[in-house]
Write an enzyme that holds these catalytic residues in place. Structure first.
Site, PDB file in Angstrom:
ATOM      1  CG  ASP A  75     106.054 101.870  68.557  1.00 14.61           C
ATOM      2  OD1 ASP A  75     106.479 102.971  68.545  1.00 14.61           O
ATOM      3  OD2 ASP A  75     105.136 101.435  69.001  1.00 14.61           O
ATOM      4  CD  GLU A 135     102.535 106.643  70.483  1.00 14.90           C
ATOM      5  OE1 GLU A 135     101.598 107.420  70.767  1.00 14.90           O
ATOM      6  OE2 GLU A 135     102.234 105.919  69.196  1.00 14.90           O
TER       7      GLU A 135
END
Lengths: 437, 437
Positions: A75, A135
């Site tokens: 991500d 994250e």
């Protein structure tokens, strides 16, 4: 470089984990990565969560060979402000030996070096991948996943590349990370927006109140955070550790930031403030009229995002409670305060001289022609503390990015020389690790 | 009511003067109004300016009859935040005897009462209209226009309805207005947005700096504005004037605002703080990440809109210079400060007992069945001080709105009873004025 083309494909997927409109794109990035690992002989599992899937993959060659667990994230941060990008954030563009795109350095480019390094690798090493899509929002689902899959994730070394080298052409081994406590603060005054002429003089103004609050959070003269207890658990830096630190080129840093001074907490060097001191920064603020021209309004609401970077042995939950209690204490009367805990991550210190760190140092010196420097980092990777606690294996933090990569900012980039050398270092590390057993 | 239908048409034109995308709509509102005045026997002139046109109109019946100059404005405030409107701001909607729309009270509804009052009026009075499209941005073109057309605008009385009655069913004559000084403050730190992990501890944070600045602009304990010299020219309220003031229903005001206290400058009553004391309020603030979730950024820039309401004998230009000098003094080192002067308006005091004020008091008592109260207003109409200075004619401020009209806020409204009684009061006033000569 043959490793480059797939990376450009990876970078073109707008996997912004914090933005609900990109949910499908985040999933697409996970599936794309799983395919690339399958092509390289991995068995893969996509674990669904309440938000973005976790990708687990393994290529187990020999139960007697050492096992490496690679962690990374697919991500990325939101790309705004969009207008400041020189090329679109999700149309990866090559300029001057660098690839420009959101996620180029954080973390798709670095993660991709680990995948590319396995191409045709002869070293007998078992490799596992643990890759998440959350994250950038604090890994809420990964932390319980790690606890629940302790056996599956068991490894002799945990390898993570989600950081930066200390300087260009300076191989770096990182042994510390700061933690994070990220809050949203909302303040309400009157029931509705008010005309500043008709009501100015008797109406609460949440923007003004946020100003008073900000001034009580951090001292203007000393740069000290004023939250009671905030510094209580901060571990001082030993003389021995300080001797390990490379010199910081302050002139270079000032030039990079375009500033004439490096403001911060009184009594500490800039490097100590970046690596071993906690900070407090508002990351966003809003309220009232933000358009062109003027509007004479006293807004009913205002708010801000507020984050603290933490160092050992501070605890994100404890700090969040300290901040919240203090905010309630200093909030002026007549306002309704709401505090949302958005995400957090524990700080980390690892042993800079563990056996796998020594092997990685050797690999770095062979590839770069000079020994690595030992560094902490100011950023946070929430899962590292968890992996350290749960798996108990030594952790090697090998940052492949550079300090000027524009992480979380417009024009994020990744230097192709770092991709290339990173792949070479990792292949050499696997060779050394297979031989060391 | 036959006066209502055209008003709904007027209100459906989104004449937002501060927003360049509505430039044509502002013009449309001027042309629409010119047509309605022509229908009522007026000669009209549309004066082009560098931004929005000024409408001048006259119906001169008799050089020996008294002449009234009516001032109003056909521009409106921006409608945002749009999501808080119960019906769309430019789709005028009738609910509970009120019309809801942006501009319903400020100023289209009140201005329309003046146009409708002239329908078939038999009183021998000359009437001139001066209507602008830039009131909400500080009347930058009207002020020079008034100076340049002194002869054309000459009148025995200046009539203005762009304010509020003191309370519902309470006929009100207004003899004072506050002035305004409106600034935009921009603060720059580093050259670019920075990752709060990688640079937190050495980077300037313009949001934090705005907080420090806000805390030094207004004292949290006393509510006093801390700008040196700010209060120097404030004229104290005489005992005689104070006796003129109606009692303020503080419980009602608190209920309307949804607050438990009326915060403001220590040592003054709420009414004095609203009418006769200057204020300082941030009207908007922005910087960093404002989206959903979290982004760990230290922004390169932040900014705010800041306005001061002024009272006699403060001067907007002098106050702007005081604020700017103080901001440069308190701006923390390491930041680049930019101050834009967006608009201003001088405060006004008129004679509450001038001959036309006495006539209007008579008209108000006849129509409402009770004598008017005398009030100041906290808001600003930039042109009033200018008309007073240049024309030298007595000014009658007849507010037809109500304090809860949601000016500059979502769900602005105008009570139809005020439209109806306002028209009746104005017709009676013209009759008295014609007889008085």
């Amino acid at each position: 470089m043959s490793a480059l083309e797939p990376l450009l494909e990876f970078l073109s997927i707008p996997s912004v984990s914090t933005d609900p409109t990109h949910k499908e794109d985040v999933r697409k990035a996970a599936l794309w990565l799983a395919e690339r690992l399958k092509e390289r002989g991995f068995y893969t599992e996509l674990h669904e969560t309440s938000l973005h899937p976790i990708l687990y993959a393994e290529r187990l060659l020999d139960p007697k060979a050492p096992t490496v667990l690679v962690y990374g994230h697919y991500d990325v941060q939101p790309p705004d402000p969009l207008e400041l990008w020189e090329s679109p954030p999700f149309s990866p563009t090559l300029r001057d030996g660098r690839v420009y795109a959101r996620g180029a350095s954080d973390d798709k480019g670095q993660l991709w070096a680990h995948v590319a390094a396995l191409e045709g690798l002869s070293a007998r090493v078992n490799v596992k991948f643990l890759v998440e899509g959350e994250e950038e929002i604090g890994s809420p689902n990964l932390l319980p996943f790690v606890r629940a899959h302790r056996e599956k994730l068991r490894a002799d070394v945990v390898l993570i590349s989600d950081g930066a080298m200390f300087a260009p052409h300076t191989p770096t081994l990182t042994y510390g990370l700061r933690g994070l406590c990220y809050l949203e603060v909302r303040l309400k005054g009157a029931r509705r927006d008010l005309h500043s002429g008709a009501f100015g003089g008797v109406a609460p103004n949440p923007i003004q109140a946020l100003g008073w609050i900000l001034a009580r959070l951090k001292d203007e003269e000393t740069g000290r955070v004023l939250i009671p207890g905030f510094y209580d658990r901060v571990r001082p830096v030993s003389e021995e550790e300080r001797r390990l630190w490379p010199p910081l080129d302050e002139a270079l840093l000032k030039g990079e930031l375009g500033v004439e001074a490096l403001p911060g907490e009184e009594g500490y060097t800039p490097l100590e403030r970046l690596w071993a001191r906690p900070t407090l920064d508002p990351n966003g603020i809003w309220g009232g009229y933000q358009g062109e021209g003027s509007k004479t309004v006293i807004p009913a609401e205002a708010g801000m995002k507020l984050s603290m970077r933490l160092v050992p042995d501070q605890d994100p939950e404890e700090v969040a409670s300290q901040v919240e209690a203090y905010l309630r204490e200093i909030c002026p009367p007549g306002y309704t305060l709401e505090v949302l805990r958005l995400h957090g991550g524990k700080p980390v210190l690892t042993d800079p001289h563990s056996p796998p760190m020594r092997l990685m140092a050797e690999a770095l010196e062979e590839v770069w022609g000079r020994p690595p420097v030992y560094a902490r980092e100011g950023g946070t990777i929430p899962v590292v503390a968890e992996l350290q606690e749960v798996l108990g294996a030594p952790i090697v933090l090998l940052g492949l990015g550079l300090p000027d990569d524009n992480l979380h900012a417009p024009n994020e980039k990744f230097d192709l020389v770092n991709l290339e050398k990173g792949i070479a270092v990792l292949r050499r590390f696997y060779g050394l690790l297979a031989g060391a057993r």
